[in-house]
Design a protein around this motif. Structure first.
Motif, PDB file in Angstrom:
ATOM      1  N   ASP A 192      16.841  10.511   7.522  1.00 51.89           N
ATOM      2  CA  ASP A 192      15.401   9.802   6.790  1.00 51.89           C
ATOM      3  C   ASP A 192      14.303  10.631   7.330  1.00 51.89           C
ATOM      4  O   ASP A 192      14.023  11.206   8.100  1.00 51.89           O
ATOM      5  CB  ASP A 192      15.503   8.769   7.149  1.00 51.89           C
ATOM      6  N   HIS A 193      13.105  10.244   6.393  1.00 50.04           N
ATOM      7  CA  HIS A 193      11.871  10.362   6.486  1.00 50.04           C
ATOM      8  C   HIS A 193      11.510   9.305   7.747  1.00 50.04           C
ATOM      9  O   HIS A 193      12.129   8.207   7.729  1.00 50.04           O
ATOM     10  CB  HIS A 193      10.985   9.903   5.308  1.00 50.04           C
ATOM     11  N   GLU A 194      10.488   9.744   8.453  1.00 44.45           N
ATOM     12  CA  GLU A 194      10.244   8.675   9.720  1.00 44.45           C
ATOM     13  C   GLU A 194       9.866   7.173   9.317  1.00 44.45           C
ATOM     14  O   GLU A 194      10.138   6.058   9.808  1.00 44.45           O
ATOM     15  CB  GLU A 194       9.191   9.453  10.597  1.00 44.45           C
TER      16      GLU A 194
ATOM     17  N   GLY B   6      14.183   4.835  -1.457  1.00 46.67           N
ATOM     18  CA  GLY B   6      14.410   5.691  -2.672  1.00 46.67           C
ATOM     19  C   GLY B   6      13.345   6.474  -3.027  1.00 46.67           C
ATOM     20  O   GLY B   6      13.231   7.174  -4.034  1.00 46.67           O
ATOM     21  N   VAL B   7      12.551   6.867  -1.830  1.00 44.88           N
ATOM     22  CA  VAL B   7      11.145   7.514  -2.348  1.00 44.88           C
ATOM     23  C   VAL B   7      11.571   9.031  -3.097  1.00 44.88           C
ATOM     24  O   VAL B   7      10.834   9.354  -3.902  1.00 44.88           O
ATOM     25  CB  VAL B   7      10.105   7.758  -1.204  1.00 44.88           C
ATOM     26  N   SER B   8      12.432   9.674  -2.406  1.00 44.51           N
ATOM     27  CA  SER B   8      12.842  11.102  -2.900  1.00 44.51           C
ATOM     28  C   SER B   8      13.699  11.250  -4.300  1.00 44.51           C
ATOM     29  O   SER B   8      13.812  11.993  -4.832  1.00 44.51           O
ATOM     30  CB  SER B   8      13.490  11.771  -1.864  1.00 44.51           C
ATOM     31  N   PHE B   9      14.262   9.780  -4.376  1.00 46.07           N
ATOM     32  CA  PHE B   9      15.134   9.819  -5.619  1.00 46.07           C
ATOM     33  C   PHE B   9      14.347   9.383  -6.935  1.00 46.07           C
ATOM     34  O   PHE B   9      14.597  10.000  -8.063  1.00 46.07           O
ATOM     35  CB  PHE B   9      16.230   8.738  -5.296  1.00 46.07           C
TER      36      PHE B   9
ATOM     37  N   PRO C 198       0.696  -1.444  -0.058  1.00 44.62           N
ATOM     38  CA  PRO C 198       0.019  -0.005  -0.026  1.00 44.62           C
ATOM     39  C   PRO C 198       0.950   1.429   0.041  1.00 44.62           C
ATOM     40  O   PRO C 198       0.401   2.317  -0.517  1.00 44.62           O
ATOM     41  CB  PRO C 198      -0.882  -0.179   1.188  1.00 44.62           C
ATOM     42  N   SER C 199       1.975   1.370   0.533  1.00 44.92           N
ATOM     43  CA  SER C 199       2.903   2.457   0.616  1.00 44.92           C
ATOM     44  C   SER C 199       4.269   1.939   1.275  1.00 44.92           C
ATOM     45  O   SER C 199       4.549   0.753   1.742  1.00 44.92           O
ATOM     46  CB  SER C 199       2.188   3.492   1.759  1.00 44.92           C
ATOM     47  N   THR C 200       5.020   2.858   0.916  1.00 41.11           N
ATOM     48  CA  THR C 200       6.579   2.754   1.956  1.00 41.11           C
ATOM     49  C   THR C 200       6.310   2.576   3.125  1.00 41.11           C
ATOM     50  O   THR C 200       7.050   1.545   3.930  1.00 41.11           O
ATOM     51  CB  THR C 200       7.251   3.871   1.147  1.00 41.11           C
ATOM     52  N   SER C 201       5.691   3.404   3.807  1.00 37.73           N
ATOM     53  CA  SER C 201       5.456   3.162   5.260  1.00 37.73           C
ATOM     54  C   SER C 201       5.075   1.753   5.843  1.00 37.73           C
ATOM     55  O   SER C 201       5.371   1.188   6.586  1.00 37.73           O
ATOM     56  CB  SER C 201       4.490   4.263   5.817  1.00 37.73           C
ATOM     57  N   GLN C 202       3.984   1.408   5.079  1.00 36.63           N
ATOM     58  CA  GLN C 202       3.553  -0.023   5.323  1.00 36.63           C
ATOM     59  C   GLN C 202       4.576  -1.084   4.730  1.00 36.63           C
ATOM     60  O   GLN C 202       4.781  -2.069   5.600  1.00 36.63           O
ATOM     61  CB  GLN C 202       2.227  -0.291   4.289  1.00 36.63           C
TER      62      GLN C 202
ATOM     63  N   LEU D 228       5.108   4.907  -5.713  1.00 36.06           N
ATOM     64  CA  LEU D 228       4.691   5.237  -7.205  1.00 36.06           C
ATOM     65  C   LEU D 228       3.556   6.444  -7.246  1.00 36.06           C
ATOM     66  O   LEU D 228       3.852   7.098  -8.281  1.00 36.06           O
ATOM     67  CB  LEU D 228       3.957   4.040  -7.555  1.00 36.06           C
ATOM     68  N   TYR D 229       3.278   6.992  -6.095  1.00 28.30           N
ATOM     69  CA  TYR D 229       2.321   7.936  -6.291  1.00 28.30           C
ATOM     70  C   TYR D 229       3.376   9.164  -6.485  1.00 28.30           C
ATOM     71  O   TYR D 229       2.875  10.353  -6.817  1.00 28.30           O
ATOM     72  CB  TYR D 229       1.288   8.296  -5.254  1.00 28.30           C
ATOM     73  N   LYS D 230       4.514   9.166  -6.332  1.00 21.77           N
ATOM     74  CA  LYS D 230       5.349  10.379  -6.502  1.00 21.77           C
ATOM     75  C   LYS D 230       6.334   9.924  -7.814  1.00 21.77           C
ATOM     76  O   LYS D 230       7.027  10.809  -8.161  1.00 21.77           O
ATOM     77  CB  LYS D 230       6.537  10.350  -5.383  1.00 21.77           C
TER      78      LYS D 230
HETATM   79  C1  LIG Z   1      11.575  10.151   1.540  1.00 25.96           C
HETATM   80  C2  LIG Z   1      10.349   9.428   1.906  1.00 25.96           C
HETATM   81  N1  LIG Z   1      10.336   8.520   2.446  1.00 25.96           N
HETATM   82  C3  LIG Z   1       9.385   7.541   2.782  1.00 25.96           C
HETATM   83  C4  LIG Z   1       8.002   8.174   2.506  1.00 25.96           C
HETATM   84  C5  LIG Z   1       6.804   7.412   3.037  1.00 25.96           C
HETATM   85  O1  LIG Z   1       6.306   7.058   1.818  1.00 25.96           O
HETATM   86  P1  LIG Z   1       4.680   6.636   1.740  1.00 25.96           P
HETATM   87  O2  LIG Z   1       3.934   7.747   1.757  1.00 25.96           O
HETATM   88  O3  LIG Z   1       4.485   5.923   0.557  1.00 25.96           O
HETATM   89  O4  LIG Z   1       4.469   5.828   2.934  1.00 25.96           O
HETATM   90  C6  LIG Z   1       7.957   9.731   2.088  1.00 25.96           C
HETATM   91  C7  LIG Z   1       6.638  10.141   1.848  1.00 25.96           C
HETATM   92  O5  LIG Z   1       6.587  11.292   1.535  1.00 25.96           O
HETATM   93  C8  LIG Z   1       9.140  10.342   1.744  1.00 25.96           C
HETATM   94  O6  LIG Z   1       9.158  11.403   1.296  1.00 25.96           O
END
Ligand SMILES: Cc1ncc(COP(=O)(O)O)c(C=O)c1O
Length: 409
Positions: A119-121, A198-201, A90-94, A221-223
């Protein structure tokens, strides 16, 4: 050198022809990009033609399954990984949450994991909570002046008890592109796993993941012009080694072991749209015949060159302004076009509201990089202004941003 045909690129994004968005300049792409038309078309088609349970014999079901499989195969090839190594959640956090549950079962008290404060949390908290099991969590800290992570500081933390290091390919606030291969080599020398966000890359060109040497690599993928899904590479051997997190009867199915939440079928099929777009970008600029690796590299170059050209004047303006504190590198080299700053005498939240009145959509806050913003000594309740753009951004939009900043600062 082939340059990006911006008219072609923008014609692929319905948002640029949308009357309600006319005059609006999107500078919050690090939060979420516009979707390409191909993504929207795949979603629409799936919901009209094949919105049934996939993988049965009846035609709509078989087609749905084939489309989902094709999406995975095509994206895996583009990333230069095995199809069985790519997973959608569902998402990177998940996805990090699930992998942390696997490490929770795998690691023993006294063993260590390393997280960063850049990092992002989503790539910190889940690993930090392993402390509940007696795992030692160490923090690889940024230099508070430059906001950069230095590999030599990581070297000082690595030791024979280290089992995993989680770090980011590119910070969603600092914008610096970390030297992933150098870092994963260090991590592997000490016998640990490298978990890379790799979300921001990825919005700036999906990488050759095999070349980066990560054991786990995650992005959203939504980014990346697609649907709201998380994509996760897990090295095949690591997949087999870690305890499964799905249903017991799937324990031996590598593709189901770490995706316990049922995937959204339509969204997975619509990943074909992202791939159609990437291929169309290649074909439009270079013609039809090339290997997937060549196409992926060429599209990365096209995106990067276009972004760099637009990034330099914005960095010039921000570095030359006497009251602006720019976070991160002052030149485009080694930097994504994700630019965070604060301004003396202005609250970031108020500035974002003013920019919005001028038709500019920027982000404000800590962007879940809470620990980073705190480490930089910035008021966490106000945060930073973040202007982030991608390859479809036009010189006119950059001018609109620069002129507005010039007027209101
Ligand atoms: C660098 C980075 N990592 C992780 C995430 C989390 O991604 P997700 O919203 O898919 O859980 C984000 C979301 O903004 C992000 O910017």
């Amino acid at each position: 050198m082939t340059t990006l045909d911006l008219d072609f690129i923008r014609s692929q994004f319905p948002a640029f022809g949308e009357p309600s968005l006319e005059g609006f300049a999107h500078f919050e792409n690090a939060g979420g990009s516009y979707a390409c038309r191909q993504t929207a078309e795949w979603l629409d088609r799936f919901y009209r033609q094949t919105k049934v349970q996939p993988y049965y014999d009846f035609p709509a079901s078989a087609t749905a399954g084939e489309q989902m499989d094709a999406a995975k195969q095509r994206m895996a090839a583009w990333l230069n990984v095995g199809t069985d190594e790519l997973h959608f959640g569902p998402s990177t956090s998940q996805n990090t949450y699930v992998m942390a549950q696997a490490l929770r079962q795998e690691l023993k008290p006294g063993e260590e994991v390393i997280v960063t404060n850049q990092d992002h949390e989503a790539n910190i908290g889940v690993w930090s909570r392993l402390e509940d099991e007696g795992i030692v969590v160490r923090e690889w800290k940024v230099d508070p002046e430059t906001a950069e992570l230095h590999p030599m500081d990581l070297e000082a933390l690595l030791n024979p008890r280290t089992r995993a290091v989680a770090f980011t390919h590119c910070s969603n606030v600092v914008g610096s592109i970390n030297p992933v291969r150098e870092i994963t080599d260090l991590i592997h020398e000490s016998g640990a796993w490298a978990i890379v966000d790799g979300v921001s890359f990825c919005p700036h060109g999906m990488p050759d993941i095999s070349a980066l040497g990560a054991d786990i690599y995650l992005f959203s993928l939504y980014k990346v012009y697609g649907p709201h899904l998380g994509a996760m590479y897990i090295n095949r051997d690591l997949n087999a080694e870690l305890p499964y997190q799905g249903h017991f009867f799937n324990a031996l199915n590598p593709e189901a072991r770490f995706t316990p939440a049922g995937p959204d079928h339509a969204q997975i099929a619509s990943v074909n749209g992202v791939m159609d777009y990437m291929e169309a970008v290649y074909e439009h600029h270079h013609g039809a015949s090339a290997s997937v690796e060549q196409q992926a590299a060429a599209v990365r170059d096209l995106f990067r060159d276009s972004e760099t050209t637009l990034l330099e004047p914005l960095l010039d303006f921000l570095t030359e302004h006497p009251r602006v504190r720019l976070i991160g590198k002052t030149r485009a080299a080694g930097r994504a076009p994700t630019i965070a700053f604060t301004v003396d005498g202005h609250r970031s939240t108020e500035l974002a509201a003013k920019l919005s009145e001028h038709g500019l959509g920027v982000g404000v806050g800590h962007f879940y990089a809470f620990r980073l913003v705190e480490a930089l000594g910035i008021d966490i309740d106000d945060g930073v202004i973040r202007t982030s753009f991608v390859h479809y951004t036009s010189p006119e939009e950059i001018k609109q941003l620069l002129n507005t900043l010039d007027t209101i600062l």
